[in-house]
Design a protein around this motif. Structure first.
Motif, short mmCIF file in Angstrom:
data_model
loop_
_atom_site.label_atom_id
_atom_site.label_comp_id
_atom_site.label_asym_id
_atom_site.label_seq_id
_atom_site.Cartn_x
_atom_site.Cartn_y
_atom_site.Cartn_z
N LYS A 223 4.21 26.72 55.50
CA LYS A 223 3.09 25.93 55.01
C LYS A 223 2.78 24.75 55.95
N LEU A 224 3.83 24.07 56.43
CA LEU A 224 3.62 22.95 57.34
C LEU A 224 2.99 23.43 58.65
N SER A 225 3.36 24.63 59.09
CA SER A 225 2.73 25.19 60.29
C SER A 225 1.25 25.44 60.04
N ARG A 226 0.93 25.84 58.84
CA ARG A 226 -0.48 26.06 58.46
C ARG A 226 -1.23 24.74 58.41
N VAL A 227 -0.56 23.68 57.93
CA VAL A 227 -1.19 22.36 57.89
C VAL A 227 -1.55 21.90 59.30
N MET A 228 -0.73 22.28 60.27
CA MET A 228 -0.96 21.92 61.67
C MET A 228 -2.35 22.37 62.13
N LEU A 229 -2.84 23.45 61.54
CA LEU A 229 -4.13 24.00 61.95
C LEU A 229 -5.30 23.18 61.39
N LEU A 230 -4.99 22.18 60.57
CA LEU A 230 -6.05 21.30 60.07
C LEU A 230 -6.80 20.63 61.22
N ALA A 231 -6.05 20.21 62.24
CA ALA A 231 -6.66 19.50 63.37
C ALA A 231 -7.70 20.36 64.11
N PRO A 232 -7.33 21.56 64.59
CA PRO A 232 -8.35 22.35 65.29
C PRO A 232 -9.52 22.77 64.42
N VAL A 233 -9.27 23.00 63.13
CA VAL A 233 -10.38 23.39 62.24
C VAL A 233 -11.38 22.24 62.10
N VAL A 234 -10.88 21.03 61.84
CA VAL A 234 -11.78 19.89 61.67
C VAL A 234 -12.51 19.58 62.98
N LEU A 235 -11.80 19.67 64.10
CA LEU A 235 -12.45 19.44 65.40
C LEU A 235 -13.53 20.48 65.66
N SER A 236 -13.24 21.74 65.30
CA SER A 236 -14.23 22.81 65.50
C SER A 236 -15.46 22.59 64.63
N LEU A 237 -15.22 22.19 63.37
CA LEU A 237 -16.35 21.93 62.48
C LEU A 237 -17.18 20.73 62.98
N GLY A 238 -16.49 19.75 63.55
CA GLY A 238 -17.21 18.62 64.12
C GLY A 238 -18.08 19.04 65.28
N PHE A 239 -17.55 19.93 66.12
CA PHE A 239 -18.32 20.45 67.26
C PHE A 239 -19.54 21.24 66.78
N LEU A 240 -19.33 22.07 65.74
CA LEU A 240 -20.45 22.86 65.21
C LEU A 240 -21.50 21.95 64.58
N ALA A 241 -21.04 20.89 63.90
CA ALA A 241 -21.98 19.95 63.30
C ALA A 241 -22.82 19.26 64.38
N THR A 242 -22.18 18.95 65.51
CA THR A 242 -22.89 18.34 66.62
C THR A 242 -23.97 19.27 67.15
N ARG A 243 -23.62 20.55 67.31
CA ARG A 243 -24.59 21.52 67.81
C ARG A 243 -25.75 21.70 66.85
N ARG A 244 -25.41 21.75 65.53
CA ARG A 244 -26.48 21.89 64.54
C ARG A 244 -27.43 20.70 64.58
#
Length: 340
Positions: A223-244
């Motif tokens: 589960k903690l390894s899965r939590v680690m993926l929070l960072a790339p997901v939020v960064l990716s969503l931020g990038f997509l929001a910028t493009r939109r």
């Protein structure tokens, strides 16, 4: 200049104090309430948002508390997410193994994509669908409120998403321990399944340790390894929001706003925690402080939530949360069976 700035800082602190005191009091009440029999299965974060919602809708949030509530929802939240990094190390990820990490990543990506697309097909608002997707696929309420730093959905959407992941994560917490023998899962496989698919960290711990010490420890690390993926997901969503924003012709400043710089702090602390040995006593204090700050942020979220607006959203988002829960449980279990 510093002398001139000091009165302004004092005034801002005074403006923030009433609301911050209120959110801290609610978070403290959540921790106390959790000591009651039958309530300990719920995290203080969940209890905090429920108390906040009840207070706002039954008593009413004072106008003078607004600045402190906003402070809790932004500043306190970001600091708490940064501190989450001290609960993870690179060594823990290695323990899960390449196959385990691959299953966790594939499950997260597939669940997020499935939930967002199904939400679109069901007519659920895109921002709300993204929040439900994040909460289901990553780490429950923490992921919902972290994702909202770039999604920027209304507070009612955040509360609804938190409610979804709380309901279905709680169902998983009680149902999973009855299934290992029926599904032919050993301790390792059961722990991985719980860690890869149950929503909240507390729910994973509660469910996985029902399968024994080995299952509990592996489920927690997964589960903690899965939590680690929070960072790339939020960064990716931020990038997509910028493009939109750029495609819609918004100005440059608006397009840059979603970049969640606090996530870089989260990553930095993961790195520090991987190379510096933090004493167990200190780490337990940090974990408690992080959970408390997240509870303060969710108390603020509750104080901004209007139940009438939640009701207006109807059942479709709840059905989306149910579909996402069934998908993540089934998809991760299938991968675990296939990999063996």
């Amino acid at each position: 200049m510093p002398a001139q700035a000091a009165p302004g800082l004092r005034q801002r602190a005074l403006d923030v104090l009433p609301g911050l005191t209120l959110t801290i009091a609610i978070a403290a009440a959540a921790f106390v309430l959790r000591q009651m029999p039958g309530v300990a299965v719920f995290s203080p974060m969940i209890l905090a948002i429920l108390i906040g919602i009840a207070f706002h809708n039954l008593v009413g949030t004072p106008a003078g508390a607004k600045a402190g509530v906003v402070f809790s929802l932004r500043r306190v939240l970001r600091l708490a997410i940064i501190l989450l990094g001290l609960q993870l190390t690179a060594a823990q990820i290695v323990e899960v193994g390449a196959a385990g990490i691959a299953i966790i990543v594939a499950t997260l990506v597939a669940t997020f994509a499935f939930t967002v697309r199904l939400g679109r097909a069901m007519g659920v608002e895109p921002k709300l669908a993204e929040l439900i997707a994040a909460g289901t696929s990553i780490c429950g309420a923490s992921a919902v409120i972290a994702t909202n730093t770039v999604t920027r959905a209304p507070d009612e959407d955040v509360a609804y998403a938190v409610a979804c992941v709380t309901v279905f994560g709680s169902i998983a917490m009680f149902a999973y321990p009855m299934l290992p023998a029926l599904l032919g899962l050993d301790a390792h496989a059961y722990g991985l399944w719980a860690g890869a698919s149950i929503h909240e960290i507390a729910q994973v711990v509660a469910a996985s340790f029902q399968g024994g010490q080995a299952a509990g420890e592996f489920g927690t690390v997964a589960k903690l390894s899965r939590v680690m993926l929070l960072a790339p997901v939020v960064l990716s969503l931020g990038f997509l929001a910028t493009r939109r924003a750029a495609k819609l012709g918004h100005d440059h400043a608006a397009a840059k706003a979603p970049v969640p710089w606090f996530v870089l702090g989260f990553i930095a602390l993961v790195g520090i925690n991987s190379v510096v040995s933090i004493p167990a006593e200190a780490k337990s204090v940090i974990v408690m402080a992080t959970t408390f700050m997240l509870s303060v942020a969710l108390a603020a979220m509750g104080l901004e939530t209007d139940i009438r607006k939640l009701k207006a959203k109807g059942l479709r988002p709840l059905l989306l949360g149910l579909a996402a829960f069934i998908f993540i449980a089934g998809f991760s279990l299938t991968l675990i069976k296939l990999v063996g």
